[in-house]
Each structure stands twice: as structure tokens, then as C-alpha cells.
Scaffold this motif. Structure first.
Motif, mmCIF file in Angstrom:
data_model
loop_
_atom_site.group_PDB
_atom_site.id
_atom_site.type_symbol
_atom_site.label_atom_id
_atom_site.label_comp_id
_atom_site.label_asym_id
_atom_site.label_seq_id
_atom_site.Cartn_x
_atom_site.Cartn_y
_atom_site.Cartn_z
ATOM 1 N N GLU A 107 46.893 29.281 52.109
ATOM 2 C CA GLU A 107 46.874 30.647 51.591
ATOM 3 C C GLU A 107 45.734 30.830 50.594
ATOM 4 O OE1 GLU A 107 49.840 33.842 49.339
ATOM 5 O OE2 GLU A 107 50.395 31.717 49.454
ATOM 6 N N ASN A 108 45.532 29.840 49.741
ATOM 7 C CA ASN A 108 44.453 29.885 48.759
ATOM 8 C C ASN A 108 43.099 29.973 49.468
ATOM 9 O OD1 ASN A 108 42.980 29.740 46.416
ATOM 10 N ND2 ASN A 108 43.393 27.592 46.046
ATOM 11 N N LYS A 109 42.953 29.208 50.514
ATOM 12 C CA LYS A 109 41.700 29.209 51.277
ATOM 13 C C LYS A 109 41.444 30.593 51.883
ATOM 14 C CE LYS A 109 39.775 25.887 54.475
ATOM 15 N NZ LYS A 109 40.106 24.917 55.528
ATOM 16 N N LYS A 145 40.531 33.111 49.137
ATOM 17 C CA LYS A 145 39.151 32.905 48.679
ATOM 18 C C LYS A 145 38.161 33.489 49.679
ATOM 19 C CE LYS A 145 39.537 28.861 45.709
ATOM 20 N NZ LYS A 145 39.151 27.451 45.522
#
Length: 103
Positions: free
Chosen positions: A82-84, A87
């Protein structure tokens, strides 16, 4: 006969090693405690382990912790993914904000 003396010498060295390390005293104390127990435990080995401080967590606890670790690893991987993605979305919008600014 020489082999017997060598064996006896090794035993004596080992006994001194155990004595110096305090193992003999610890074992003696635990065995005396067991001897003095008014009601003998069903499992003497477990009694010795408990009084020597070598009892680990219960197997049910260990299994529960293993399951928790697996679940947390899965959640961690999902959060990383999810972070990827976030970003990547953010980088898509950041250049537009920079271009729109007048300095």
C-alpha cells in the motif's frame, strides 16, 4: 589398568568442572527440595525443570505466538505494498504541483 586411571581422571576433572560452575550445588538444592516436598509431584522431571528455571512457555502459547507472527508478517507485506502504491500516486501528482507554481 592405565585406561581405568585415565577414565577416572576425566571423571574427576568433570566433577570439579561441575562443582566450580555451581551445577552440583544447584542440582543438590533442587533434589533436596523435591525430597522435602510433602506431596510428591506426578512428574519429577517437570519439577526439576521448574525449580532450575528451564521451563519455557507453554506449547499453546508458542503456537499462538507463531500464528500472530505469521499474521503480522502478512499485514506488514500488505502495508508495504500500500505504501508503494501511495508513493507512486503521490509522485504522479507532485510534478504537476511544481509545474503550476510561479516563482
Amino acid at each position: 589398568m592405565a585406561n581405568y586411571r585415565t577414565s577416572e581422571s576425566k571423571r574427576e576433572q568433570f566433577r570439579r568442572y561441575l562443582e566450580k560452575a555451581g551445577v552440583l550445588d544447584s542440582l543438590t538444592n533442587v533434589l533436596v527440595t523435591l525430597y522435602e516436598e510433602p506431596e510428591k509431584p506426578n512428574n519429577a522431571l517437570d519439577f526439576l525443570k521448574q525449580h532450575l528455571g528451564v521451563v519455557g512457555p507453554e506449547t499453546a502459547d508458542v503456537e499462538a505466538l507463531r500464528l500472530e507472527v505469521v499474521e503480522l508478517r502478512q499485514k506488514y507485506e500488505m502495508v508495504l505494498e500500500e505504501n508503494k502504491e501511495l508513493k507512486a500516486k503521490l509522485s504522479h501528482y507532485e510534478p504537476q504541483q511544481d509545474e503550476g507554481r510561479t516563482e
